[in-house]
Design an enzyme around this catalytic site. Structure first.
Site, PDB file in Angstrom:
ATOM      1  N   HIS A  62     -80.817 -21.959  16.111  1.00  0.00           N
ATOM      2  CA  HIS A  62     -82.223 -22.357  16.251  1.00  0.00           C
ATOM      3  C   HIS A  62     -82.392 -23.748  15.667  1.00  0.00           C
ATOM      4  CE1 HIS A  62     -83.863 -17.956  16.478  1.00  0.00           C
ATOM      5  NE2 HIS A  62     -83.461 -18.413  17.639  1.00  0.00           N
ATOM      6  N   LYS A  66     -77.330 -24.697  23.759  1.00  0.00           N
ATOM      7  CA  LYS A  66     -78.185 -25.580  24.550  1.00  0.00           C
ATOM      8  C   LYS A  66     -77.822 -27.037  24.289  1.00  0.00           C
ATOM      9  CE  LYS A  66     -82.113 -22.395  24.736  1.00  0.00           C
ATOM     10  NZ  LYS A  66     -83.529 -22.189  24.395  1.00  0.00           N
ATOM     11  N   ARG A 123     -79.716 -10.316  20.979  1.00  0.00           N
ATOM     12  CA  ARG A 123     -79.865 -11.502  20.119  1.00  0.00           C
ATOM     13  C   ARG A 123     -80.969 -11.276  19.088  1.00  0.00           C
ATOM     14  NH1 ARG A 123     -78.927 -17.005  19.668  1.00  0.00           N
ATOM     15  NH2 ARG A 123     -80.745 -18.361  19.529  1.00  0.00           N
TER      16      ARG A 123
END
Length: 294
Positions: free
Chosen positions: A263, A169, A240
């Protein structure tokens, strides 16, 4: 009165795809949410929206449409992203979503795929469908997101260090270990693709572009069904969850799992900087089920 005109929506879409690196799925969802809000406010120009309109929209979704917190929070996130972009591009002077928080939703535990089902799934893929084998090995063997897998390039592999570069991301890069068995299959697939290949999973229609995330869904679903696992709700994203769960069950510390999965929450960012790629590779090779079999 220009409302949310087509050009602005197209520019917003391009911003999310190109600058934020969001997946096609996420971008399509955000655009739908923004257009739904446009229909809700009827004849208001987007520049006339104030901080009272958005809570009314969320209340409408929750009370009248019966949507759960998770869905209304996603729609609020879409609007926050949209109005933050409008402010950045100087279309508006005040962001009406500033400071707004979503409702607290109950957090359910992610359900991993059983190891027995993973074995059944791999067994259902024939030897000649090397692309599917490699794709699912990477989804489960690295914890990569679906859009990250789609964008993998040939140059992203380091066979000496047994790692793969993933672009997550916001185009944030991370280096993740990958097991020997998967790497062997990757090499075979690369030989099939030829020396001019750019992507590991190129589009069949447009070879210089990567595969679509929708096509990844279709491939996984096809073999899930072939393995007789239709009722198990096995999706690319579920691999995942399985990656993280099975590593944790194998005794891997959460800080390594968080680093490998990308994360990047505020309270864990400092932890990631202390994790070396050598340590991560070692704990992965000693714990992941697919690494242990190779």
């Amino acid at each position: 009165m220009i409302n949310f005109n087509e050009q602005i929506v197209d520019d917003f879409r391009s911003y999310m795809l190109l600058e934020q690196g969001r997946s096609d799925h996420t971008v399509d969802g955000y655009v739908r949410d923004v257009l739904q809000f446009e229909r809700f406010i009827l004849f208001k120009d987007f520049r006339e929206v104030d901080s009272k309109d958005i809570p009314l929209f969320i209340r409408y979704l929750s009370k009248d449409e019966g949507l759960q917190h998770r869905t209304t929070n996603r729609k609020l996130s879409a609007l926050k992203t949209f109005y933050k972009w409008l402010r950045k591009e100087k279309y508006i002077e005040v962001n009406p979503t500033e400071g707004m928080q979503g409702a607290k939703a109950k957090q359910g535990l992610p359900q991993p795929v059983d190891l027995e089902d993973i074995d059944l799934l791999f067994a259902a893929i024939p030897e000649d469908d090397l692309r599917a084998k490699v794709m699912i090995e990477i989804l489960y063997g690295t914890g990569a997101r679906r859009f990250e897998v789609a964008k993998i390039k040939i140059r992203d592999f380091n066979f000496n260090k047994k790692t793969i570069r993933l672009l997550g991301k916001g185009n944030k890069e991370r280096i993740v270990p990958i097991n020997d068995f998967a790497l062997t299959l990757v090499k075979k697939l690369m030989n099939q693709l030829g020396k001019d290949a750019i992507y590991l999973f190129p589009s069949r229609q447009y070879p210089n572009r990567c595969i679509s995330t929708r096509r990844i869904n279709e491939i996984v679903t096809f073999y899930v069904n072939k393995a007789g696992l239709e009722g198990k709700n096995i999706t690319p994203h579920k691999f995942r969850h399985s990656f993280g769960t099975h590593l944790h069950e194998g005794g891997v510390d959460l800080k390594y799992i968080q680093a490998m999965m990308g994360h990047e929450k505020a309270d864990t960012t400092n932890i990631y900087t202390k994790v070396s790629s050598k340590q991560t590779s070692t704990v992965y090779q000693n714990a992941h089920p697919r690494a242990l079999r190779s």
